[in-house]
Design an enzyme around this catalytic site. Sequence first.
Site, PDB file in Angstrom:
ATOM      1  CG  ASP A  13      67.039   3.596-126.480  1.00 17.66           C
ATOM      2  OD1 ASP A  13      67.853   3.875-125.587  1.00 17.66           O
ATOM      3  OD2 ASP A  13      65.880   4.054-126.537  1.00 17.66           O
ATOM      4  CB  SER A  63      66.092   6.410-123.019  1.00 15.38           C
ATOM      5  OG  SER A  63      67.042   5.421-123.337  1.00 15.38           O
ATOM      6  CG  ASP A 155      71.168   4.257-114.472  1.00 18.31           C
ATOM      7  OD1 ASP A 155      70.896   3.634-115.507  1.00 18.31           O
ATOM      8  OD2 ASP A 155      70.303   4.794-113.757  1.00 18.31           O
ATOM      9  NE  ARG A 259      64.243   7.835-117.010  1.00 16.91           N
ATOM     10  CZ  ARG A 259      64.979   7.296-117.973  1.00 16.91           C
ATOM     11  NH1 ARG A 259      66.192   7.748-118.186  1.00 16.91           N
ATOM     12  NH2 ARG A 259      64.507   6.314-118.725  1.00 16.91           N
ATOM     13  CE  LYS A 325      65.188   1.862-123.867  1.00  9.24           C
ATOM     14  NZ  LYS A 325      65.884   2.800-122.945  1.00  9.24           N
ATOM     15  CG  ASP A 392      69.638   1.791-123.665  1.00 11.16           C
ATOM     16  OD1 ASP A 392      70.730   2.181-123.211  1.00 11.16           O
ATOM     17  OD2 ASP A 392      68.566   1.938-123.038  1.00 11.16           O
ATOM     18  CG  HIS A 396      71.044  -0.398-119.526  1.00  9.69           C
ATOM     19  ND1 HIS A 396      71.854   0.518-118.901  1.00  9.69           N
ATOM     20  CD2 HIS A 396      70.132   0.314-120.231  1.00  9.69           C
ATOM     21  CE1 HIS A 396      71.455   1.737-119.223  1.00  9.69           C
ATOM     22  NE2 HIS A 396      70.419   1.643-120.030  1.00  9.69           N
ATOM     23  CG  ASP A 433      68.255   7.028-127.102  1.00  9.62           C
ATOM     24  OD1 ASP A 433      69.234   6.305-127.392  1.00  9.62           O
ATOM     25  OD2 ASP A 433      67.377   6.648-126.308  1.00  9.62           O
ATOM     26  CG  HIS A 434      71.352   7.138-124.393  1.00 13.82           C
ATOM     27  ND1 HIS A 434      72.005   5.944-124.161  1.00 13.82           N
ATOM     28  CD2 HIS A 434      70.028   6.862-124.262  1.00 13.82           C
ATOM     29  CE1 HIS A 434      71.113   5.003-123.899  1.00 13.82           C
ATOM     30  NE2 HIS A 434      69.898   5.527-123.951  1.00 13.82           N
ATOM     31  CG  HIS A 454      72.871   5.803-120.613  1.00 15.02           C
ATOM     32  ND1 HIS A 454      71.690   6.488-120.457  1.00 15.02           N
ATOM     33  CD2 HIS A 454      72.509   4.508-120.856  1.00 15.02           C
ATOM     34  CE1 HIS A 454      70.664   5.668-120.611  1.00 15.02           C
ATOM     35  NE2 HIS A 454      71.141   4.458-120.848  1.00 15.02           N
TER      36      HIS A 454
END
Length: 505
Positions: A13, A63, A155, A259, A325, A392, A396, A433-434, A454
């Site tokens: 991730d 994700s 984010d 989301r 996750k 990930d 963050h 995944d990103h 991201h």
Amino acid sequence: MSAVRPGILLVLDGWGHAEPGEGNALAAADTPCLDRLLATPAAVLAEASGSAVGLLPGTVGNSEIGHIVIGAGRPVPYDSVLVEERINDGTLRSHETLGAALTGLAATGGSLHLIGLASDGMIHANVHHLRELLRIAALFAVPEVRIHAITDGRDVADGTAAHHLATVEGYAAEAGVGSIATVIGRGYALDKSGDLELTERAARAITDGAGHPVGKPEEALATSGRGDEWVEPGVVTGGDGQPLGPVRDGDVVLFTNFRSDRIQQLADRLYGELAGRGVTFLSLAQYDTEAPIPALVHRADAGGGLADRLAECGVRSVRIAEAEKFEHVTYYLNGRKADPAPLEEHIRISADAPPDYRTAPEMSIGRVTEAVGSAARRDDVPLVVANLANIDVVGHTGDHAATVRAAEHTDRAVEALCRVAGETGRWVLLVGDHGNAEKMLTDAGEGRRPYGGHTTNPVPAVLVPAQGRQAVRPTGTATLADIAPSVLSLLGLGPAPAMTGRALW
């Protein structure tokens, strides 16, 4: 079953690719195993953002959509794209359910409460959607719109909350209706760990006006010692010193995140208290709440992917991840299906690390590695799927040094799992995944700021073939949609009819 060639799919991730440079935590980390794998002919860069995965062009990956597309084997129009389409073609304005709710408010003098993340990160929400919602409220002559702004810092770059609050206030002034009633950090309002005390503090501010009183929204930002993510629930008061926006009987609550996963805990909490008081609940996009909250925009179908094909072929798989996750390698990878597919086992690793992962960047990767290794040693499990979350989750935080350590823990886990694969005759497919940790600085406001969001960078995908086999270099452009067809091909199975991706190896 005897023809199936067993393997391990590892999603790293936040594992993105960028040239070495300032702010690239992955390049700064000591990762000999990953470096060696990325230098092999079987390594490729795959697109994981924008239209390649079903997002708006230029939009960073995330994700949720990453795992959906990895599992579906095709781009899947993301909820944010579908919301944009409804805004652009004007159909959101003519939505029957929304119109009925707003017409009722105009008749009763009630308030519309808009609750969501106030940033343009495009991971959980887009603050610009508020502009259309406020315009619609004005069109229906809704007398009061109370905005419950959730600050980000995750984010998007930390320290940008004031800018986004000003954007919200600008939209309200433009529409001629709306005011910010509460300001709450996402650490409280969007908790995903199950810490109901955090959710309770956010809920009390919204429902009762119980929180830190401020005269202006931006004053609430001074209450956090840990950045925008942890702004304590602030309640904006009027000239009389009373909160502007507690939810009253008969009001309408509309959640504006597109989301579901981080807002649903708060949504269920508010519904449980307020639905019995005649409050109407709506969500901009479809949520996975326990509460029956009608959505204004419904999801695209993500079925017919890897999980369905494995079930059709009678292939057992084991899905393993930490709590952060876990739903990504189960629910999202399976096309947003809540129940496990036939012959599918789920192993959720309870996190031991505190919420601030800077102090424990290893998280529970040791236990994840152990669980993956145990599953890989089973003869009845052709496919093991796991998410290694560290890069990930720690990325963050915006803490470069901690993210470097997270990458190093991940490298050691990958090395251990490659050894297990060699011992058990399995192939290993690693994919991000990103992007995230390859960019931890950004230009925002005055000078460069730590960045924990991201990116639009491609992600590595690399095959470690089973002993005795060789992997050729993939040709052409790769995307996350190619992962499921590749997994099926490596297993010795054909792709599902719905898949548009191709097998890379």
